[in-house]
Scaffold this active site. Structure first.
Site, mmCIF file in Angstrom:
data_model
loop_
_atom_site.group_PDB
_atom_site.id
_atom_site.type_symbol
_atom_site.label_atom_id
_atom_site.label_comp_id
_atom_site.label_asym_id
_atom_site.label_seq_id
_atom_site.Cartn_x
_atom_site.Cartn_y
_atom_site.Cartn_z
ATOM 1 N N GLY A 1 -7.050 108.489 55.624
ATOM 2 C CA GLY A 1 -7.793 109.680 56.019
ATOM 3 C C GLY A 1 -9.187 109.313 56.495
ATOM 4 O O GLY A 1 -9.596 108.147 56.463
ATOM 5 N N CYS A 2 -9.917 110.317 56.933
ATOM 6 C CA CYS A 2 -11.233 110.074 57.524
ATOM 7 C C CYS A 2 -12.272 109.713 56.462
ATOM 8 O O CYS A 2 -12.930 108.671 56.555
ATOM 9 C CB CYS A 2 -11.677 111.286 58.339
ATOM 10 S SG CYS A 2 -11.563 112.859 57.464
ATOM 11 N N TYR A 3 -12.413 110.554 55.427
ATOM 12 C CA TYR A 3 -13.369 110.220 54.366
ATOM 13 C C TYR A 3 -12.961 108.911 53.681
ATOM 14 O O TYR A 3 -13.812 108.133 53.260
ATOM 15 C CB TYR A 3 -13.400 111.323 53.310
ATOM 16 C CG TYR A 3 -13.983 112.640 53.771
ATOM 17 C CD1 TYR A 3 -15.299 112.716 54.222
ATOM 18 C CD2 TYR A 3 -13.233 113.809 53.737
ATOM 19 C CE1 TYR A 3 -15.844 113.938 54.615
ATOM 20 C CE2 TYR A 3 -13.776 115.028 54.135
ATOM 21 C CZ TYR A 3 -15.080 115.084 54.575
ATOM 22 O OH TYR A 3 -15.622 116.287 54.961
ATOM 23 N N THR B 1 -11.656 106.422 54.928
ATOM 24 C CA THR B 1 -12.061 105.250 55.708
ATOM 25 C C THR B 1 -13.564 105.025 55.554
ATOM 26 O O THR B 1 -14.010 103.912 55.290
ATOM 27 C CB THR B 1 -11.719 105.456 57.200
ATOM 28 O OG1 THR B 1 -10.295 105.532 57.325
ATOM 29 C CG2 THR B 1 -12.244 104.310 58.051
#
Lengths: 344, 344, 344, 344
Positions: free
Chosen positions: A147-149, A151
């Site tokens: 996911g973005c967070y 990463t």
């Protein structure tokens, strides 16, 4: 040329995959599916793409059939059967959703409300964060793209965690995200007058990226590592900024901290450790697969503060998925991904 | 009617003072000074005010002469002589700058680069944060109005600090600020294309509001209390959001935490402790003197997270200054300050 | 005290009415209705209003019953029966929707898809644009409050139209609107990532405010007056800027044009004709009932360009509705409406 | 490889040139100059470029010396001597400023306050708008690259002007621009709190792009063609939207208008004429050299409305300059310029 398929092509992650794949020299988009826009050209849904692609949205089976590798950008639960079908057809599967990210079924059930359909498939899946788990990605058939967070935060803290420079207290992760992270779906928290001129913390200490972050950090540390994670929505389209606060186990100079980060990421083509005094910000990485990291030290409280900045749609989603594809297909890892971010 | 004067009326804090004072039922603006715009009408500098005021900018002495109370919104160092002159003339002085905020001359010198001109005057100055130091403000002649971050952070953490619910570790304060906080002066970090679509941490663990916060919290706690403070610029005009992270000394329920805050602020007209589950955000307080506070608990790391939101120009500057004026002049504290914030 | 009721209180126009009425010295909010939030407190729906109102949303009949005047902010078609019921109960009705604005039933049917339910009621309704039709509003029971664009455009061009200074060609009206104008409903064109960093013309020469504008201008001119009207969405919350282009029938100096506007609006408390050289912009009128107008002349093409700026939610909706209420109830027209706009 | 030099590399146009040239397969950046940052690496000034270029800013002569083609992005007046020097050294010169755009010295003097230093050089310069003047650009040594508004407006109206479908009245051009158009210099009209939440018309009917537009349109029409031009600043980073209003000489169907545009631009790789019903907007062209055009007809006033959208920094500045370079160097015109715009 690698034939790539996108399942869920008209959501934001799918559309961003299309944008990046259209610019990839070794890939052709073989198919794209969309439940909402079946039969429509992708460029009708996203007029920005007009003249660059004639891809028409079809059903999922047709996409799997035509592709060497299938990217799926779907709500939780939907990727499990698709991955099985894709692997059975002898193709690779890269999942941008959360179905294969967590190694604990109970955590998956707790945070996503689904159960594992096929434990063997779960066991086969590799977690696609190349900077930390590159070796296991090579040769994989099934990749769980982070996911973005999940990463941004590990990028900010990994060198300290891996090298055991921290005391064992939880790491505080204060994250700020652009609104594309919430996707294409209309919600009150993406309504322009609600977001504009605001700053909204949400899911305080209860966001489902928490167990995923902790899983990654625990692996890197070799022991259980917990985070206090608070995400905030800020009125920008793209970007995640993670500001992380940690307590050092032993006294270190700012220089030593900085050297640690420089060395740790020395061979990483997508990570830029900023010079001392500079501060990472999302404006410098937008539309690129880069992650900027800056390291700071507060001697008066013995706190290390690290800041990472990524484009949530690229390094936080579609770009990293393509980075994983490059690894799987033995291409140079940066192929099609070295876009210079605009300065403004 | 109280005759109020504004020194530095064409800066952002001065202009906001003018806006709020024009709406105050017990005040008339007797004079306003501006180095850059002497001789000009304030409404020429801020056309939004046209038809609401005919005040013409003059020199400082004329303002002091005509006023019962002088508000000064000036760069560091300039308020010291003005305050002396104003008190000598038998008037009150409310300083929106930092010249009288710090009780340690060495801290003032370290962070602001000036020395005290008159220690007796410094000793007389009271710190104008009514919610915590109301008693000392009554009857004062010289008030040091707090800074914006130094209002938002103590509001978020005071109940825990005062009641000794925390372990002694530093408090982590991650703050997000709108751009009016940087004032009217043109700088690269207020240039639209730099700020828009960005999120910029700055002065990490080195912002000069740090010693002021620690001074307030140390007083409230009764022992030395330190903070790790990181401010961020976000692309909005107004607002400060403070997200504060603290470790509890003993186990507490979310309910108990919430009750603590409700009780602590029960009689404060400008503080709204949000119901459990709700989260403070800057959109709900803009253009008002309110401070919204929400309280959250992360049981898995035993961390309390509190969020406060203020309008940096009102509760973080001009509104709080008028709140102090009301106290000094024995007016009801909310006089002229109960503006309902717009919902959008 | 006037007892005011709001039907459709949780939409944006209704919520803005509540904000302004709560600040009105001669009004108390007697009731508010909401189909979506019946039984909820208004401040739960809009937390910005917490502590300022305890109004609970009920059904419509209860609101009518408790009120002296009913404001309705509803989708097209729904106000007709409500107005009838309200007048029958001996109360006043001010409609923020379009049901009573057009004097031609066929135009209403063409643009809004409904028919007149009661022609007598339609005949009784007065068009609530006080600057042009003040006399007819006094004593009215039923007021049709103008739309936002249909306020901004006539304000910009009326002096020229009334005084016959123009040739008979259509007037070109290029308007830019903030996103609150689209209301609270979630739509693709209010989705943050769609609007942010964009500028979207829409309903080009086909917006349903066109016949309403032409009706007003035709009345003012005394002969048929047409407009080419193009609205644009810009990424701001509030404001309408109308840039209008007209051809002069005879040669005039810039000074003469300016004098015409100054005189025309000399007695209007909410209209500010800017000095020569200044340009109207939405930033100077937000949160106020003001309309700023600037007048410009392009001698090389003999074109007059006038610019008006309003806050679409205030002068373009709720504020003007209250201005009409003041007239009906014989209050000074500015009662509760003289808010100084913030400068930033 | 073509050796390209950039004079004025640290301004916004220069920095955007660097970004695009770094991605151009046939170009290497041989040198870059900056008065303010001589001796600094370009990536220090724009950290977004870190790792993508090691170019160090030098003086101008060094840049000319090392280059085959020199791009200059300088304030008015400064390009004249530089162009002369560059041509004398046997290199090509592409000017992003205004020194060689106007064919009338008196117009240049009136609008820019300078005189021609070398009329022969002025006579040699070609106006670099490839879609209209491609033939004259081939083989040129000195190209005057158009301004941003002067690209957007002619693109929107050329098919009608060239084919004499309009009556002879002036064309009304209402333009909206992002803030990067104002460049890197700090000014009140680029200060974040001034621009954000605003919409500012400026230089109404007095912007110096007016004579340049009229020069282009007059050439295309074959007779004097005038415009009423009003630019507006809107709170976005990039983009120009031109909304143009024209009166048809004869009755035409919407279909005929649309066909005219489709045919006119049929062979233009950077122009996308949108399908009927679609509307051009800046969000669909950002970071690309594309120009989107949509055509609309208002039958009730016989007005054609056309809308064009470009990225002011690309098609409106640096991208078009590179397009001109490609032509001069006999490269395919789209080389290095076919960037797919992001959808969000």
């Amino acid at each position: 040329m690698i034939k790539a398929g996108i399942i869920g092509a008209t959501g934001y992650a799918g559309a961003e995959l299309a944008r990046l794949l259209l610019d990839h020299p070794e890939v052709t988009i073989a198919g794209a599916s969309s439940v909402s826009y079946e039969g429509k050209r992708l460029a009708e849904v996203y007029p920005a793409y007009e003249q660059f692609t004639d891809v028409v949205c079809t059903g999922e089976d047709e996409v799997i059939d035509k592709s060497d590798v299938v990217f799926a950008a779907l709500p939780a639960g939907l990727s499990q059967p698709l991955a099985k079908k894709t692997l059975a057809a002898g193709k690779k599967f890269i999942d941008l959703g959360a179905d294969f990210r967590l190694e604990s079924e109970s955590a998956y059930e707790k945070w996503y409300g689904h159960r594992w359909e096929d434990p063997a498939l779960q066991a086969e899946a590799v977690y696609g964060m190349p900077e930390f788990f590159r070796a296991s990605i090579k040769g994989a058939r099934l990749v769980a793209n982070p996911g973005c967070y999940t990463t941004a935060v590990p990028m900010a803290v990994a060198p300290l965690v891996v090298n055991h420079w921290l005391v064992d207290y939880p790491i505080t992760c204060d994250c700020k995200s652009g609104i594309t992270g919430a996707g294409r779906q209309l919600t009150e928290s993406t309504h322009f007058p609600v977001i504009n001129e605001g700053c909204h913390p949400y899911k305080i200490a209860s966001h489902r990226h928490t167990p995923e972050m902790e899983q990654t950090l625990t692996k890197l540390a070799g022991h259980i590592t917990e985070v206090t994670f608070v995400p905030h929505l800020i009125p920008v389209n793209r970007g995640i900024l993670a500001t992380c606060y940690m307590t050092l186990a032993n006294s270190r100079t700012a220089q030593a901290l900085h050297d640690l980060y420089r060395q740790f990421y020395a061979d990483e083509p997508f990570v830029r450790v900023l010079p001392e005094g500079a501060v990472a910000n999302i404006a410098s990485v937008r539309y690129s697969n880069l992650c900027d990291v800056s390291v700071h030290f507060d001697p008066h409280t013995n706190t290390v503060i690290t800041v990472s900045a990524i484009d949530n749609m690229v390094k936080g989603a579609a770009g990293q998925a393509i980075q994983n594809m490059n690894i799987i297909f033995d291409l140079p890892e940066t192929t099609g991904l070295l876009h210079l971010p605009p300065a403004f």
